[in-house]
Scaffold this motif. Structure first.
Motif, PDB file in Angstrom:
ATOM      1  N   LEU A 145      -2.091   3.321  -0.006  1.00  0.00           N
ATOM      2  CA  LEU A 145      -1.803   1.980   0.512  1.00  0.00           C
ATOM      3  C   LEU A 145      -1.766   0.946  -0.615  1.00  0.00           C
ATOM      4  O   LEU A 145      -0.895   0.072  -0.636  1.00  0.00           O
ATOM      5  CB  LEU A 145      -2.833   1.587   1.577  1.00  0.00           C
ATOM      6  CG  LEU A 145      -2.806   2.413   2.863  1.00  0.00           C
ATOM      7  CD1 LEU A 145      -3.959   2.009   3.776  1.00  0.00           C
ATOM      8  CD2 LEU A 145      -1.476   2.296   3.582  1.00  0.00           C
ATOM      9  N   VAL A 146      -2.697   1.046  -1.554  1.00  0.00           N
ATOM     10  CA  VAL A 146      -2.706   0.121  -2.693  1.00  0.00           C
ATOM     11  C   VAL A 146      -1.472   0.357  -3.558  1.00  0.00           C
ATOM     12  O   VAL A 146      -0.850  -0.601  -4.039  1.00  0.00           O
ATOM     13  CB  VAL A 146      -4.017   0.244  -3.505  1.00  0.00           C
ATOM     14  CG1 VAL A 146      -3.946  -0.581  -4.785  1.00  0.00           C
ATOM     15  CG2 VAL A 146      -5.205  -0.196  -2.656  1.00  0.00           C
ATOM     16  N   ASP A 147      -1.071   1.612  -3.730  1.00  0.00           N
ATOM     17  CA  ASP A 147       0.162   1.912  -4.471  1.00  0.00           C
ATOM     18  C   ASP A 147       1.366   1.251  -3.800  1.00  0.00           C
ATOM     19  O   ASP A 147       2.223   0.666  -4.473  1.00  0.00           O
ATOM     20  CB  ASP A 147       0.422   3.420  -4.536  1.00  0.00           C
ATOM     21  CG  ASP A 147      -0.439   4.139  -5.553  1.00  0.00           C
ATOM     22  OD1 ASP A 147      -1.153   3.464  -6.320  1.00  0.00           O
ATOM     23  OD2 ASP A 147      -0.399   5.388  -5.577  1.00  0.00           O
ATOM     24  N   GLU A 148       1.450   1.366  -2.480  1.00  0.00           N
ATOM     25  CA  GLU A 148       2.569   0.768  -1.743  1.00  0.00           C
ATOM     26  C   GLU A 148       2.573  -0.747  -1.920  1.00  0.00           C
ATOM     27  O   GLU A 148       3.629  -1.359  -2.095  1.00  0.00           O
ATOM     28  CB  GLU A 148       2.496   1.137  -0.259  1.00  0.00           C
ATOM     29  CG  GLU A 148       2.792   2.592   0.007  1.00  0.00           C
ATOM     30  CD  GLU A 148       2.642   2.991   1.467  1.00  0.00           C
ATOM     31  OE1 GLU A 148       2.220   2.160   2.308  1.00  0.00           O
ATOM     32  OE2 GLU A 148       2.956   4.156   1.787  1.00  0.00           O
ATOM     33  N   LEU A 149       1.401  -1.360  -1.885  1.00  0.00           N
ATOM     34  CA  LEU A 149       1.284  -2.804  -2.095  1.00  0.00           C
ATOM     35  C   LEU A 149       1.793  -3.176  -3.477  1.00  0.00           C
ATOM     36  O   LEU A 149       2.603  -4.094  -3.629  1.00  0.00           O
ATOM     37  CB  LEU A 149      -0.177  -3.241  -1.923  1.00  0.00           C
ATOM     38  CG  LEU A 149      -0.457  -4.726  -2.105  1.00  0.00           C
ATOM     39  CD1 LEU A 149       0.174  -5.538  -0.987  1.00  0.00           C
ATOM     40  CD2 LEU A 149      -1.963  -4.965  -2.153  1.00  0.00           C
ATOM     41  N   ALA A 150       1.346  -2.445  -4.480  1.00  0.00           N
ATOM     42  CA  ALA A 150       1.741  -2.740  -5.860  1.00  0.00           C
ATOM     43  C   ALA A 150       3.235  -2.520  -6.093  1.00  0.00           C
ATOM     44  O   ALA A 150       3.823  -3.152  -6.968  1.00  0.00           O
ATOM     45  CB  ALA A 150       0.929  -1.888  -6.836  1.00  0.00           C
TER      46      ALA A 150
END
Length: 116
Positions: free
Chosen positions: A100-105
């Motif tokens: 999820l953090v990867d997708e945000l970034a």
């Protein structure tokens, strides 16, 4: 079942890395917090308390009041491993958060990240 060292690592020690990754790509700490709260069901005060207390990942996910059922829709690769294929349930939860953090970034819209 063997215990991976990340299970006993405090969420607070990894959290700044999540925030830095997001902010480097123009996203915010508030968005990282929203993702964590969506995944775990913690409220803002509960999340802050866990970060302040240095809660480890194992306890953090075990105490998640409402793990989001939509998290099963999270698919993709993190560290060369497909998150949906991770056999250990706790490691899968950690990888969901990483994804999820990867997708945000990567600039994905919050509605898409939160599977709305």
């Amino acid at each position: 079942m063997s215990s991976h060292r990340i299970f006993k690592t405090s969420v607070a020690s990894v959290y700044p890395h999540y925030v830095a990754k997001a902010e480097k790509k123009g996203r915010t700490r508030a968005e990282v917090d929203e993702i964590i709260r969506w995944l775990t069901g913690f409220g803002p005060d509960e999340l802050a308390a866990h970060l302040a207390a240095g809660t480890d990942f194992e306890t953090f996910f075990a105490q998640g009041p409402r793990l989001n059922p939509a998290r099963a829709e999270i698919k993709g690769v993190v560290c060369g491993v497909r998150v949906e294929d991770v056999p250990d349930p706790l490691m899968r939860e950690i990888r969901y958060l990483d994804k999820l953090v990867d997708e945000l970034a990567r600039g994905k819209a919050m509605d898409k990240i939160l599977r709305r």
